[in-house]
Design a protein around this motif. Structure first.
Motif, PDB file in Angstrom:
ATOM      1  N   ARG A   1       0.866  -1.180   0.000  1.00 51.38           N
ATOM      2  CA  ARG A   1       0.000   0.000   0.000  1.00 51.38           C
ATOM      3  C   ARG A   1       0.896   1.221   0.000  1.00 51.38           C
ATOM      4  N   GLY A   2       0.424   2.262  -0.566  1.00 48.33           N
ATOM      5  CA  GLY A   2       1.226   3.468  -0.663  1.00 48.33           C
ATOM      6  C   GLY A   2       0.971   4.180  -1.956  1.00 48.33           C
ATOM      7  N   ASP A   3       1.991   4.843  -2.470  1.00 52.06           N
ATOM      8  CA  ASP A   3       1.834   5.648  -3.666  1.00 52.06           C
ATOM      9  C   ASP A   3       2.619   5.066  -4.815  1.00 52.06           C
ATOM     10  N   ASP A   4       2.086   5.239  -5.992  1.00 54.54           N
ATOM     11  CA  ASP A   4       2.720   4.808  -7.232  1.00 54.54           C
ATOM     12  C   ASP A   4       2.476   5.929  -8.227  1.00 54.54           C
ATOM     13  N   THR A   5       3.513   6.414  -8.859  1.00 53.66           N
ATOM     14  CA  THR A   5       3.333   7.486  -9.817  1.00 53.66           C
ATOM     15  C   THR A   5       3.484   6.932 -11.212  1.00 53.66           C
ATOM     16  N   ARG A   6       2.463   7.126 -12.004  1.00 50.41           N
ATOM     17  CA  ARG A   6       2.488   6.712 -13.410  1.00 50.41           C
ATOM     18  C   ARG A   6       2.169   7.949 -14.228  1.00 50.41           C
ATOM     19  N   GLY A   7       3.184   8.486 -14.872  1.00 52.62           N
ATOM     20  CA  GLY A   7       2.978   9.711 -15.632  1.00 52.62           C
ATOM     21  C   GLY A   7       2.637  10.849 -14.707  1.00 52.62           C
ATOM     22  N   ASP A   8       1.625  11.607 -15.067  1.00 54.19           N
ATOM     23  CA  ASP A   8       1.213  12.765 -14.277  1.00 54.19           C
ATOM     24  C   ASP A   8       0.122  12.424 -13.271  1.00 54.19           C
ATOM     25  N   HIS A   9      -0.289  11.155 -13.213  1.00 52.15           N
ATOM     26  CA  HIS A   9      -1.407  10.776 -12.361  1.00 52.15           C
ATOM     27  C   HIS A   9      -0.931   9.911 -11.206  1.00 52.15           C
ATOM     28  N   PRO A  10      -0.818  10.476 -10.002  1.00 51.27           N
ATOM     29  CA  PRO A  10      -0.432   9.641  -8.862  1.00 51.27           C
ATOM     30  C   PRO A  10      -1.549   8.645  -8.546  1.00 51.27           C
ATOM     31  N   ILE A  11      -1.158   7.419  -8.299  1.00 47.48           N
ATOM     32  CA  ILE A  11      -2.108   6.365  -7.962  1.00 47.48           C
ATOM     33  C   ILE A  11      -1.699   5.808  -6.605  1.00 47.48           C
ATOM     34  N   ALA A  12      -2.667   5.627  -5.733  1.00 50.93           N
ATOM     35  CA  ALA A  12      -2.391   5.061  -4.413  1.00 50.93           C
ATOM     36  C   ALA A  12      -3.244   3.821  -4.246  1.00 50.93           C
TER      37      ALA A  12
ATOM     38  N   LYS B   1      -7.204   6.980  -7.878  1.00 51.21           N
ATOM     39  CA  LYS B   1      -6.639   8.213  -8.404  1.00 51.21           C
ATOM     40  C   LYS B   1      -7.697   9.296  -8.251  1.00 51.21           C
ATOM     41  N   MET B   2      -7.262  10.542  -8.336  1.00 49.20           N
ATOM     42  CA  MET B   2      -8.195  11.667  -8.272  1.00 49.20           C
ATOM     43  C   MET B   2      -8.713  11.948  -9.676  1.00 49.20           C
ATOM     44  N   LYS B   3     -10.011  12.161  -9.792  1.00 49.40           N
ATOM     45  CA  LYS B   3     -10.614  12.537 -11.066  1.00 49.40           C
ATOM     46  C   LYS B   3     -11.745  13.510 -10.771  1.00 49.40           C
ATOM     47  N   GLN B   4     -11.643  14.690 -11.345  1.00 55.36           N
ATOM     48  CA  GLN B   4     -12.654  15.733 -11.167  1.00 55.36           C
ATOM     49  C   GLN B   4     -12.946  15.999  -9.690  1.00 55.36           C
ATOM     50  N   GLY B   5     -11.892  16.004  -8.874  1.00 55.68           N
ATOM     51  CA  GLY B   5     -12.023  16.316  -7.460  1.00 55.68           C
ATOM     52  C   GLY B   5     -12.557  15.188  -6.597  1.00 55.68           C
ATOM     53  N   LEU B   6     -12.697  13.987  -7.168  1.00 52.30           N
ATOM     54  CA  LEU B   6     -13.207  12.843  -6.424  1.00 52.30           C
ATOM     55  C   LEU B   6     -12.194  11.698  -6.475  1.00 52.30           C
ATOM     56  N   VAL B   7     -12.261  10.801  -5.494  1.00 54.49           N
ATOM     57  CA  VAL B   7     -11.382   9.643  -5.442  1.00 54.49           C
ATOM     58  C   VAL B   7     -12.027   8.516  -6.254  1.00 54.49           C
ATOM     59  N   GLN B   8     -11.335   8.109  -7.317  1.00 53.93           N
ATOM     60  CA  GLN B   8     -11.878   7.090  -8.212  1.00 53.93           C
ATOM     61  C   GLN B   8     -11.117   5.771  -8.066  1.00 53.93           C
ATOM     62  N   LEU B   9     -11.855   4.680  -8.061  1.00 52.33           N
ATOM     63  CA  LEU B   9     -11.261   3.351  -8.059  1.00 52.33           C
ATOM     64  C   LEU B   9     -10.836   3.029  -9.489  1.00 52.33           C
ATOM     65  N   VAL B  10      -9.528   2.777  -9.694  1.00 56.46           N
ATOM     66  CA  VAL B  10      -9.030   2.540 -11.051  1.00 56.46           C
ATOM     67  C   VAL B  10      -8.589   1.103 -11.300  1.00 56.46           C
ATOM     68  N   LYS B  11      -8.398   0.323 -10.240  1.00 61.40           N
ATOM     69  CA  LYS B  11      -7.995  -1.075 -10.415  1.00 61.40           C
ATOM     70  C   LYS B  11      -8.329  -1.843  -9.141  1.00 61.40           C
ATOM     71  N   ILE B  12      -8.713  -3.098  -9.318  1.00 63.50           N
ATOM     72  CA  ILE B  12      -8.974  -3.997  -8.192  1.00 63.50           C
ATOM     73  C   ILE B  12      -8.123  -5.239  -8.400  1.00 63.50           C
ATOM     74  N   ASP B  13      -7.242  -5.526  -7.451  1.00 66.12           N
ATOM     75  CA  ASP B  13      -6.431  -6.744  -7.532  1.00 66.12           C
ATOM     76  C   ASP B  13      -7.331  -7.967  -7.372  1.00 66.12           C
ATOM     77  N   SER B  14      -6.930  -9.075  -7.981  1.00 67.27           N
ATOM     78  CA  SER B  14      -7.751 -10.288  -7.940  1.00 67.27           C
ATOM     79  C   SER B  14      -7.929 -10.829  -6.524  1.00 67.27           C
ATOM     80  N   ASP B  15      -6.959 -10.566  -5.623  1.00 69.94           N
ATOM     81  CA  ASP B  15      -7.085 -11.049  -4.241  1.00 69.94           C
ATOM     82  C   ASP B  15      -7.620  -9.986  -3.287  1.00 69.94           C
ATOM     83  N   SER B  16      -8.121  -8.896  -3.835  1.00 63.08           N
ATOM     84  CA  SER B  16      -8.684  -7.824  -3.019  1.00 63.08           C
ATOM     85  C   SER B  16     -10.000  -8.279  -2.394  1.00 63.08           C
ATOM     86  N   PRO B  17     -10.300  -7.805  -1.183  1.00 63.13           N
ATOM     87  CA  PRO B  17     -11.599  -8.129  -0.586  1.00 63.13           C
ATOM     88  C   PRO B  17     -12.756  -7.510  -1.379  1.00 63.13           C
ATOM     89  N   LEU B  18     -12.449  -6.567  -2.275  1.00 62.06           N
ATOM     90  CA  LEU B  18     -13.476  -5.926  -3.095  1.00 62.06           C
ATOM     91  C   LEU B  18     -13.808  -6.753  -4.337  1.00 62.06           C
TER      92      LEU B  18
END
Length: 123
Positions: A22-33, A41-58
């Motif tokens: 867990r933590g921060d990962d920077t890909r280009g100009d878009h920081p992803i945590a 990632k942040m999108k239009q002032g909101l926190v957006q879910l951009v990826k879910i790992d296969s072993d995630s509880p989500l």
């Protein structure tokens, strides 16, 4: 529309490898945590879910990639740091069930189309 899901991340529901990842990962100009196998990632002032790992509880929950996180465990999420901190805090306290309130553009579009076209169609 606004929806919620409940995930289980405490009591061994999250692997030790995932707890370290867990933590921060920077890909280009878009920081992803990420935390608990969820990447944000942040999108239009909101926190957006951009990826879910296969072993995630989500994985398998109603929340999907592209949804916006509004609250975790009853606390508002205004930044990526908030999401990571609240999920990490819940992991560390080994809480069994964590509610996540989120905003879903798919459901909003269906509701708007039904409302606008539905009313016109009936006339």
């Amino acid at each position: 529309g606004t929806m919620y899901t409940i995930i289980s991340i405490g009591g061994g529901g999250t692997s030790n490898a995932d707890r370290r990842k867990r933590g921060d990962d920077t890909r280009g100009d878009h920081p992803i945590a990420y935390a608990a196998g969820m990447h944000f990632k942040m999108k239009q002032g909101l926190v957006q879910l951009v990826k879910i790992d296969s072993d995630s509880p989500l994985a398998g929950a109603s929340m999907k990639v592209g949804d916006f996180v509004l609250a975790v465990n009853g606390s508002a999420v205004a930044t990526i740091s908030d999401a990571v901190r609240l999920l990490s805090k819940s992991e560390n306290q080994e809480e069994d069930l964590i509610p996540i309130l989120y905003f879903n553009m798919r459901q909003l579009r269906v509701s708007l189309v039904d409302k606008v076209i539905g009313d016109l169609w009936k006339k």
